[in-house]
Design a protein around this motif. Sequence first.
Motif, PDB file in Angstrom:
ATOM      1  N   ARG B 185       0.830  -1.192   0.000  1.00  0.00           N
ATOM      2  CA  ARG B 185       0.000   0.000   0.000  1.00  0.00           C
ATOM      3  C   ARG B 185       0.871   1.251   0.000  1.00  0.00           C
ATOM      4  N   LEU B 188       2.005   1.878  -3.421  1.00  0.00           N
ATOM      5  CA  LEU B 188       0.902   2.379  -4.249  1.00  0.00           C
ATOM      6  C   LEU B 188       0.697   3.873  -3.979  1.00  0.00           C
ATOM      7  N   HIS B 189       0.709   4.228  -2.703  1.00  0.00           N
ATOM      8  CA  HIS B 189       0.521   5.637  -2.339  1.00  0.00           C
ATOM      9  C   HIS B 189       1.667   6.491  -2.857  1.00  0.00           C
ATOM     10  N   ARG B 191       3.642   5.925  -5.396  1.00  0.00           N
ATOM     11  CA  ARG B 191       3.560   6.089  -6.851  1.00  0.00           C
ATOM     12  C   ARG B 191       2.462   7.076  -7.210  1.00  0.00           C
ATOM     13  N   ALA B 192       1.355   7.023  -6.463  1.00  0.00           N
ATOM     14  CA  ALA B 192       0.261   7.956  -6.737  1.00  0.00           C
ATOM     15  C   ALA B 192       0.727   9.394  -6.547  1.00  0.00           C
ATOM     16  N   ALA B 200      -3.837  12.175  -5.513  1.00  0.00           N
ATOM     17  CA  ALA B 200      -3.458  11.506  -4.274  1.00  0.00           C
ATOM     18  C   ALA B 200      -3.959  12.314  -3.081  1.00  0.00           C
ATOM     19  N   ILE B 205      -4.044  11.298   0.922  1.00  0.00           N
ATOM     20  CA  ILE B 205      -2.643  10.932   1.131  1.00  0.00           C
ATOM     21  C   ILE B 205      -1.854  12.203   1.452  1.00  0.00           C
ATOM     22  N   TYR B 210       4.990  12.092   2.260  1.00  0.00           N
ATOM     23  CA  TYR B 210       5.537  11.096   1.336  1.00  0.00           C
ATOM     24  C   TYR B 210       6.745  11.645   0.592  1.00  0.00           C
TER      25      TYR B 210
END
Lengths: 509, 331
Positions: B185, B188-189, B191-192, B200, B205, B210
């Motif tokens: 996960r 995935l976050h 990359r988003a 995102a 997010i 990040y």
Amino acid sequence: MPEKQCAVSLRGISKAFGKIQANHNVDLDIYRGEILALLGENGSGKTTLMNMLSGIYFPDSGTITIDGKPATISSPRDAFAYGIGMIHQHFKLINVFTAAENIVLGLQDEAGFNLDEAKTRIMSVCDAYSFEIDLDQKVYDMSVSQKQTVEIVKLLYRGTEVLILDEPTAVLTPQETDKLFAVLRNMRDSGKAIVIITHKLHEVLDISDRVSVLRKGEQIGELLTSKATAEQMTNMMVGRQVSLNIERPTPQDPRERIRVEGVTVRGSDGVVKLDNVSFSAYTGEILGIAGISGCGQKELLEAIAGLQAVEQGSIDYIEDDGTLDSLIGKDPLEIASMGIALSFVPEDRLGMGLVGSMDLADNMMLRSFRQGRSFFTDRKAPEHLAEKVIDELEVNTTSVHTPVSNLSGGNVQKVLVGREIASAPKVVLSAYAVRGLDVNSSYVIYDLLNKQKESGVAVVYVGEDLDVLLELCDRILVLCAGKVSGIVDGRNTTKNEVGLMMTNLGGAQ
Amino acid sequence: MFDIVSFIPRAVAQGIPLLFGSTGEIITEKSGNLNLGIPGVMYVGGICGVIGSFLYERSLGNPNLINPVLGILIPLVSCLVGSLIMGLLYCFLTVTLRANQNVTGLAMTTFGVGFGNFFGGSLIKLTGAEVPSIALSATSKLFRTTLPFAHTTGPVGGIFFSYGFLAYVAIILAFVASFVLKRTRTGLHLRAVGEDPAAADAVGIDITRYKYLATCLGCMVAGLGGLYYVMDYANGVWSNDAFGDRGWLAIALVIFTIWRPNISVFASILFGGLYILYLFIPTGENLAVKEIYKMLPYVVTIIVLVFSSLRNKRENQPPESLGLPYFREDR
């Protein structure tokens, strides 16, 4: 009938961006089991207001109450926690992710990361509302309508109770719109609160239960849709009496001006964008071009304007005496030097039409800087032209030396159209001339195009609003996946007919 | 006769700094930050490790008294802290202040190289040595310790077991990074965030978090490449500018591997091999031929750039918002 339950209520909400007051002291109540339409012109603050509910912006002042309790929404995560979800006009989806990945994105609550389990749960949501989606399809392979479905499922999967949709129908065909509306009614009946942001009156009348009108960031009033009329709503929206009819003078002495025969265009990625397209544009008429976005409209105009390489076929300009000049393989400069006055108003105003960081006068000069033999450029003439455009088209700017990017969308468009028309064209090619423009500015543009038509110019108008195409254009060419689906008479066709032709070649069911 | 048994270990040793650099840069770029400061970060990582171990060795008086645990930990921690500070600086400028990423990155490379050379020069002065370099042989010995059976198992041992522990760390990190990016996960976050921060953000997010975490972590991984180079590859000898352009090759590798650390494991060894190929191919007395072979990694990089820009598959493209700052209330 049971008392309506108030899901969200806004009181005295204000928000400013720098000096611009986007919202001022707005009160709004959103009820469960009801579809509320938020109506207003562009820049009236509808989207800003809803963005404060979805946590994108934070209000400067005012209170938000959710289910009777005061709430603070400072991020999209907070909004989801309160059960508020918004579908933005530009979809917030990751293109290289699959539908399922997009739907679970951002969720933390489930133990472990198991996409297969998530898919089963997503499918149960889809079944409940009878959505059809392929969860393993990548977003970049999806149509606009499919993307919208993913967005809706994404919100429902998160247990959203208040759904906000920002201009959801802008890019849908009439048939897709009907389908969406059916879904929305379905969700309303299951007790969800729905807000739909729009500036299309017939949609308000069609779908909503209640309508709230914003103008210049302030709330003007609220009506029950069943008791409202289009006239009344327009007057509230614009603030004064407007006539909603677009004029359509009969074409005078139409002669063939542009002849396109068997044109095939391949995009840079090797996909065929236009497939064997043939038609003619006549002087003194407006030829509308309809189609789902990305069906070759852009390529068609660019091929005529000399910006797009043509694989096959011919494009000819027919002079008054009947001689044919081929436009194939010529760039815009060569076309102009042949004495053909062609004006192109591109879809991407600040990318292809004007230079945002340059002022009005300099942007006028982009068309004229080659004139004259002097080593220095002539700065006076473009300045006069800029002043003339400001004057005649009522461009709202402080001076001719304001950078174009500081103007609002409508004013930018007026500057661009003004410049193109000033060159006394024989052909005007316009792509989405009123996209993002408010009602007033749109009508100014329609008037300008009509004036060109009356003075014997061949106008090609690519549009997305079918209602406008049907009212403005003499003939409408419908494109479907790069092919000509048919050419219809703008006076005797229906929205439904054109809509069907957009999705199926030739309009077959 | 081409000596493959001695060629491969040397290619690997050349490739490991590149692998650290490219893994770090991939993690960073997946968050949408194009950190062109990686060459500088690797320099800083290297010199910080050198400073730490230099001070430690000096404090001992006799380098042979070195404590194996401290001898490894001190340079390692110094290197990580130095790279982390570079990462924080980059994030503060580009994420918090939203400065231009290219300009910031290039400035950091210039700064990092200058920082390395400045302190390298200072340390060389302190030693009072006649040669312009510092030799940390005791520390290097620790970093170069191999598995005991490496030299008794013939070619297999030579090819697979003859490296210091950092080389294995590099390979494990690359595979772990691949797994995290692809299967979790968090990946995935991340990359988003790099693809479309607005999307995102709309699903809740935390973009800033990040970006900071990915960039700082990426810098620390890349910094290890500098440390490996000095302590293992160069036998603990620091001389100014010796690290050369490996940082840029690491960035080229990111594109070469289409943002996949697991491919980078092999690609970096390939690049390392190309880098030293001239030593293994008989070129005769003609020095010009040698120079042409030395060009190979760069020629390959250019060819790869050409081909990767021709590729159309969406998944193989750089993260969509790479290099762009994000501000939620942007209008």
